[in-house]
Structures are given as structure tokens and as C-alpha cells.
Design an enzyme around this catalytic site. Structure first.
Site, PDB file in Angstrom:
ATOM      1  N   CYS A 275       3.498 -13.268  -0.096  1.00  0.00           N
ATOM      2  CA  CYS A 275       2.483 -13.565  -1.115  1.00  0.00           C
ATOM      3  C   CYS A 275       1.794 -14.910  -0.927  1.00  0.00           C
ATOM      4  O   CYS A 275       0.589 -14.972  -0.695  1.00  0.00           O
ATOM      5  CB  CYS A 275       3.135 -13.533  -2.495  1.00  0.00           C
ATOM      6  SG  CYS A 275       3.781 -11.917  -2.918  1.00  0.00           S
TER       7      CYS A 275
HETATM    8  N1  LIG Z   1       7.391  -8.673  -2.282  1.00  0.00           N
HETATM    9  C1  LIG Z   1       7.071  -9.382  -3.344  1.00  0.00           C
HETATM   10  O1  LIG Z   1       7.843 -10.214  -3.804  1.00  0.00           O
HETATM   11  C2  LIG Z   1       5.742  -9.177  -4.056  1.00  0.00           C
HETATM   12  C3  LIG Z   1       5.551  -9.801  -5.304  1.00  0.00           C
HETATM   13  C4  LIG Z   1       4.369  -9.600  -5.995  1.00  0.00           C
HETATM   14  C5  LIG Z   1       3.372  -8.825  -5.425  1.00  0.00           C
HETATM   15  N2  LIG Z   1       3.554  -8.244  -4.193  1.00  0.00           N
HETATM   16  C6  LIG Z   1       2.463  -7.416  -3.674  1.00  0.00           C
HETATM   17  O2  LIG Z   1       2.848  -6.051  -3.795  1.00  0.00           O
HETATM   18  C7  LIG Z   1       2.312  -5.299  -2.706  1.00  0.00           C
HETATM   19  C8  LIG Z   1       3.433  -4.570  -1.981  1.00  0.00           C
HETATM   20  O3  LIG Z   1       4.317  -5.559  -1.458  1.00  0.00           O
HETATM   21  P1  LIG Z   1       5.784  -5.200  -0.972  1.00  0.00           P
HETATM   22  O4  LIG Z   1       6.464  -6.507  -0.766  1.00  0.00           O
HETATM   23  O5  LIG Z   1       6.403  -4.190  -1.874  1.00  0.00           O
HETATM   24  O6  LIG Z   1       5.459  -4.511   0.433  1.00  0.00           O
HETATM   25  P2  LIG Z   1       6.479  -3.686   1.371  1.00  0.00           P
HETATM   26  O7  LIG Z   1       5.942  -3.811   2.734  1.00  0.00           O
HETATM   27  O8  LIG Z   1       7.881  -4.090   1.058  1.00  0.00           O
HETATM   28  O9  LIG Z   1       6.304  -2.190   0.865  1.00  0.00           O
HETATM   29  C9  LIG Z   1       5.130  -1.462   1.005  1.00  0.00           C
HETATM   30  C10 LIG Z   1       5.484  -0.013   1.254  1.00  0.00           C
HETATM   31  O10 LIG Z   1       4.271   0.728   1.285  1.00  0.00           O
HETATM   32  C11 LIG Z   1       4.401   1.718   2.278  1.00  0.00           C
HETATM   33  N3  LIG Z   1       3.063   2.171   2.623  1.00  0.00           N
HETATM   34  C12 LIG Z   1       2.120   1.587   3.375  1.00  0.00           C
HETATM   35  N4  LIG Z   1       0.998   2.333   3.394  1.00  0.00           N
HETATM   36  C13 LIG Z   1       1.241   3.411   2.645  1.00  0.00           C
HETATM   37  C14 LIG Z   1       0.469   4.550   2.292  1.00  0.00           C
HETATM   38  N5  LIG Z   1      -0.782   4.700   2.697  1.00  0.00           N
HETATM   39  N6  LIG Z   1       1.045   5.469   1.510  1.00  0.00           N
HETATM   40  C15 LIG Z   1       2.324   5.333   1.092  1.00  0.00           C
HETATM   41  N7  LIG Z   1       3.091   4.278   1.386  1.00  0.00           N
HETATM   42  C16 LIG Z   1       2.558   3.329   2.158  1.00  0.00           C
HETATM   43  C17 LIG Z   1       5.152   1.060   3.399  1.00  0.00           C
HETATM   44  O11 LIG Z   1       5.760   1.984   4.257  1.00  0.00           O
HETATM   45  C18 LIG Z   1       6.181   0.233   2.601  1.00  0.00           C
HETATM   46  O12 LIG Z   1       7.363   0.966   2.363  1.00  0.00           O
HETATM   47  C19 LIG Z   1       1.551  -6.297  -1.843  1.00  0.00           C
HETATM   48  O13 LIG Z   1       0.206  -6.302  -2.240  1.00  0.00           O
HETATM   49  C20 LIG Z   1       2.181  -7.616  -2.206  1.00  0.00           C
HETATM   50  O14 LIG Z   1       1.298  -8.699  -2.000  1.00  0.00           O
HETATM   51  C21 LIG Z   1       4.725  -8.406  -3.506  1.00  0.00           C
END
Ligand SMILES: NC(=O)c1ccc[n+]([C@@H]2O[C@H](COP(=O)([O-])OP(=O)(O)OC[C@H]3O[C@@H](n4cnc5c(N)ncnc54)[C@H](O)[C@@H]3O)[C@@H](O)[C@H]2O)c1
Length: 443
Positions: A275
Site C-alpha cells: 500500500c
Molecule cells: N494487503 C493489505 O494490507 C491491504 C490493505 C488495504 C488495501 N489493500 C488493497 O486491496 C487490494 C487487494 O490487495 P491484497 O493485498 O488483498 O492483494 P493480494 O495480491 O493478496 O490478493 C489479490 C487476489 O486477487 C486475485 N486476482 C487477481 N486478478 C483477479 C481476477 N481478475 N479475478 C479474480 N481474482 C483475481 C489474485 O490471484 C489474488 O489472490 C489492493 O488494491 C490493495 O492495495 C490491501
């Protein structure tokens, strides 16, 4: 009758179906929280290995217990799938897919758009679609709306509901519980907002409605820019106070006794995670479209990305004091994850430190109890397959220098003090240990 029962024209909570797209650090805990609250949740992911793991009751995220997944499976409240056609029966679809930067450090919303294209053909009238991925203002009501409308023939605000609600997950923080973190929600129309508020009220105690998707998107960016700028401030002060012989950690700990007008942020070896190093640049990019510069964001980025070089200079100075060079020295980086007590090493500054040290000829190893082996990644392919060293006196004492990059709480820092000849501490992890004079340097 509760507002939950009223959701989507009389769908009761027990028959309510929610599809969560993207089962990562954000999507999986959210799916579990909705399942616990009685909704029928289908987690959709393009990564079949995650789908298989969930359906077996296994966890691939350290802070999510396999048993939690298993009990929701047993209760028939949670299921994972790669088949997007199950969206046909969904009352709501929540999108939690990655939003990285491309190689030119510009927003890459291709995962969001891809998800929009995948869900659109299966979308029914009356379904609510919520985006949770962090992104620039306008993504939901311009970009996502366009791909869904083009590929479904449905109109947002007329045939389906559309909203944005940013995730506030804080992995590794035991006090950060999805249900108790207030949830900001913005809708494309008033009716969209009401649907989204009703949805999240099932699983989350406090909902914070705002006037539009863009306000909700901008809120998340403010939160992350705020962190980035404040971390840059303490990183800069660390360097300045360090030159004056003042310990910035002692200063911050004293300052935070002020009961108002101060919030503690801590310096480190550089920004990490999915992030803070990324999200502010989503705003910078969008601001350029409006002819505006984001000077705070750029300056914070400049200061924070300079931190690994600063740490490496400290390492070189420290070795020099011991009549050693970086070249040929055995250096152990402690902590590969980007923050304490998590197994997430995406964007971790430890990789930058390890690469800079290796480029200078050091023999580099790492220790991280949560990252036993480095998986292949696009950004750090040269480290793939490297394994964490073991934690024992013979191993630790064999290094010329230990560089603490992440302060996992399970590490015994007194053992480190007892075994290691020399330690550079970027996290104040050695604060409560007994050390020999000059054995620990803060950087
Ligand atoms: N990790 C954190 O602490 C956090 C906190 C707040 C916000 N975010 C935001 O949340 C969002 C997700 O982050 P995350 O950490 O969960 O990511 P991540 O990479 O852990 O998970 C994302 C998932 O989406 C899947 N994916 C990708 N494309 C896809 C599609 N077209 N259809 C279905 N699944 C698909 C991937 O395989 C993966 O499992 C990002 O925008 C991030 O900036 C993350």
C-alpha cells in the site's frame, strides 16, 4: 424486520449470496467475516491453488487460521471457486484484486478491468457491485462502470448498483478486526449507497457513508498519503538527529506522551508492503490529469526511497570501524517481511537492502521465521529459491554483521545480542537488550 432482511428486495440473510473476487490479504478475511455473520459466501479467484486450498480448509495467510476457514466450510457458509458464472445468483459482488504500479510507476488497474469483464456477462439485474481495491478517484464510476456496462448491457444505477468501499486491513495487528474497523462507503447513486450500507451492515459494526465513490476513493488515498508523508518526516529526522548524536526513537517515545496533536510514526529502512509505497502514486498520476503537482507525495517518496542507501552507508561505516569492507563480508539481514509479525514480503525494503549489499560484494543471507524460502517474483527474481538461515548460535556468530530490517516479535533479540558480533538496528528492536558498548548501531 431488520435492514438485513430487507436487502435486495426481501432476501433474508441466510439466503443472501455474496461473491468476493480476489482471495488475498483483503478478500479472504472479508469473505470469512461475511460467512461468520450468516451470508453465503463464494470466494472467486483466478489462482486455482488458492481456491483448492480454501476448499480443503487450508490457509495460505499466516494470520488466518486454517480452522477458521474449515469451520465456515463445514457450516456451508464459505466456498471458493474459479467459476465466475456463480455470480448469476449473487446479491452482491465485492472486488478485492491487486492495484500495483507498472514498470513506469503508473497505476495498473488492469486487474480491476479484467475482473469487470469477467463478472459482467454473469451479472443479474439488481446485483450490487462494490470495488474495494485502493485506486485513484474515478476508477469506480468511470473505468469499472464502463467495462461492466459494455460487457453486460446493464446500466449502473439503473440495472445494477455500484459502490466503492476501501479496505482498511492491518495484517499482523491483533487489534485490527474486520468487524470493528469502521467502513467508508460511497455509492454511484443514492440507491447504490443505501444498498452498499445495507450489505456492509451485515458484517461490520460502523459504516461511514460518504457522498460518492470518488470521495470514498479519495479517503483511502488520504489515509495512505498521510502515512507515507509522516514516515518520511521521521525518516528525515532520523538522519538529522543521528548526525547530532540524538536517538530519534527516544525523541518519538518522549513526544508521544503528548496527549493531543501528535501521532507517533516510526522510521525504518525504507517503505514496504502493498500500500504505502504504491497508493500515493495513484493520486500523483491522476492529479497530473488536472494539471496539479503532488509535492508532498513526491518528496515523501524521495525521502523514503533513499532510506535503503542510507542504511547501506551505515553498514559500510560500521564495517569500516572494524577494519572490514562490505565486499567479502558475511551479512545477515534479519526480517524479510515488510513489517513485523506478517509473512508478506511484497515490496519489502529487505530485498533492496540485500540487493544493494550483494552489488557491493557482500555475502548476503537472510533470516525470517515467516518466510522460510523466497518464492519466485517478477521484481526480485534473483533471490528466488533462497532459504532463510537457521537460528542458532553457530549460524548467527558466523556473520560479520547483522542488519535488522524487520522486528518480528517472535525473534529473541537477547540471543541475537549474545551471539552476534555486531548489529545494525533499523527498527529499535535491540532497545530492551543487554549489549556490549558499540555492539549495536542504530540506522
Ligand atoms: N494487503 C493489505 O494490507 C491491504 C490493505 C488495504 C488495501 N489493500 C488493497 O486491496 C487490494 C487487494 O490487495 P491484497 O493485498 O488483498 O492483494 P493480494 O495480491 O493478496 O490478493 C489479490 C487476489 O486477487 C486475485 N486476482 C487477481 N486478478 C483477479 C481476477 N481478475 N479475478 C479474480 N481474482 C483475481 C489474485 O490471484 C489474488 O489472490 C489492493 O488494491 C490493495 O492495495 C490491501
Amino acid at each position: 424486520m431488520s435492514r438485513l432482511v430487507e436487502f435486495r428486495g426481501g432476501v433474508s440473510l441466510t439466503s443472501m449470496k455474496i461473491c468476493i473476487v480476489g482471495l488475498g490479504y483483503v478478500g479472504l478475511p472479508l469473505a470469512i467475516q461475511f460467512a461468520r455473520c450468516g451470508a453465503n459466501v463464494v470466494g472467486l479467484d483466478i489462482d486455482a491453488s488458492k481456491v483448492v486450498a480454501i476448499n480443503r480448509g487450508e490457509s495460505y495467510i499466516k494470520h488466518i487460521a486454517a480452522e477458521t476457514i474449515a469451520e465456515n466450510l463445514r457450516a456451508n457458509k464459505l466456498l471458493a471457486s474459479t467459476d465466475f458464472s456463480c455470480i448469476r445468483q449473487a446479491d452482491a459482488v465485492i472486488i478485492c484484486v491487486p492495484t500495483p504500479l507498472n514498470k513506469n510507476r503508473e497505476p495498473d488497474i488492469s486487474y480491476i478491468l479484467d475482473t469487470g469483464r469477467r463478472i459482467a456477462p454473469h451479472l443479474s439485474k439488481g446485483t450490487l457491485v462494490v470495488l474495494e481495491s485502493t485506486t485513484y478517484p474515478g476508477t469506480t464510476d468511470e473505468d469499472l462502470r464502463r467495462v461492466i456496462e459494455e460487457n453486460s448491457g446493464l446500466k449502473a444505477g439503473v440495472d445494477f448498483y455500484l459502490a466503492f468501499s476501501p479496505e482498511r486491513e492491518d495484517p499482523g495487528n491483533p487489534n485490527s478486526v474486520v468487524a470493528t474497523i469502521p467502513k467508508v462507503v460511497g455509492g454511484f447513486t443514492r440507491a447504490c449507497l443505501e444498498k452498499a450500507v445495507a450489505l456492509y451492515s451485515i458484517a461490520i459494526k460502523q459504516i461511514v457513508p460518504v457522498s460518492s465513490c470518488r470521495v470514498a476513493e479519495a479517503t483511502k488515498l488520504l489515509e495512505n498519503v498521510f502515512r507515507s508523508v509522516n514516515i518520511a518526516l521521521v525518516n528525515e529526522l532520523k538522519v538529522i538527529y543521528g548526525a547530532m548524536g540524538i536517538d530519534v526513537w527516544e525523541v518519538i517515545n518522549a513526544a508521544k506522551t503528548k496527549p493531543f496533536g501528535f501521532m507517533a510514526f516510526y522510521p525504518g529502512p525504507g517503505l514496504g508492503g502493498h500500500c504505502i509505497p504504491i497508493d500515493p502514486f495513484y493520486l500523483s498520476w491522476k492529479a497530473r490529469e488536472y494539471g496539479r503537482n503532488t509535492r508532498f507525495i513526491e518528496l515523501a517518496g524521495e525521502i523514503n526511497t533513499a532510506m535503503p542507501e542510507y542504511v547501506i552507508r551505515c553498514v559500510a561505516d560500521a564495517l569500516n570501524q572494524h577494519a572490514k569492507a562490505v565486499k567479502g563480508s558475511r551479512i545477515l539481514v534479519v526480517g524479510l517481511a515488510y513489517k513485523p509479525d506478517v509473512d508478506d514480503e511484497r515490496e519489502s525494503p529487505s530485498y533492496v537492502l540485500m540487493t544493494l549489499l550483494r552489488e557491493r560484494g557482500a555475502d548476503v543471507e537472510y533470516y525470517d521465521p515467516y518466510v522460510p524460502i523466497i518464492k519466485p517474483t517478477r521484481e526480485h527474481s534473483q533471490w528466488a529459491g533462497k532459504e532463510s538461515v537457521r537460528w542458532n548460535e553457530a549460524v548467527i556468530a558466523s556473520f560479520d554483521l547483522i542488519l535488522i530490517a524487520t522486528n518480528h516479535s517472535v525473534i529473541d533479540y537477547q540471543e541475537l545480542a549474545d551471539w552476534a558480533p555486531f548489529i545494525i538496528d533499523t527498527r529499535n528492536a535491540m532497545a530492551d537488550t543487554r549489549v556490549a558498548p558499540g555492539q549495536v548501531w542504530k540506522a
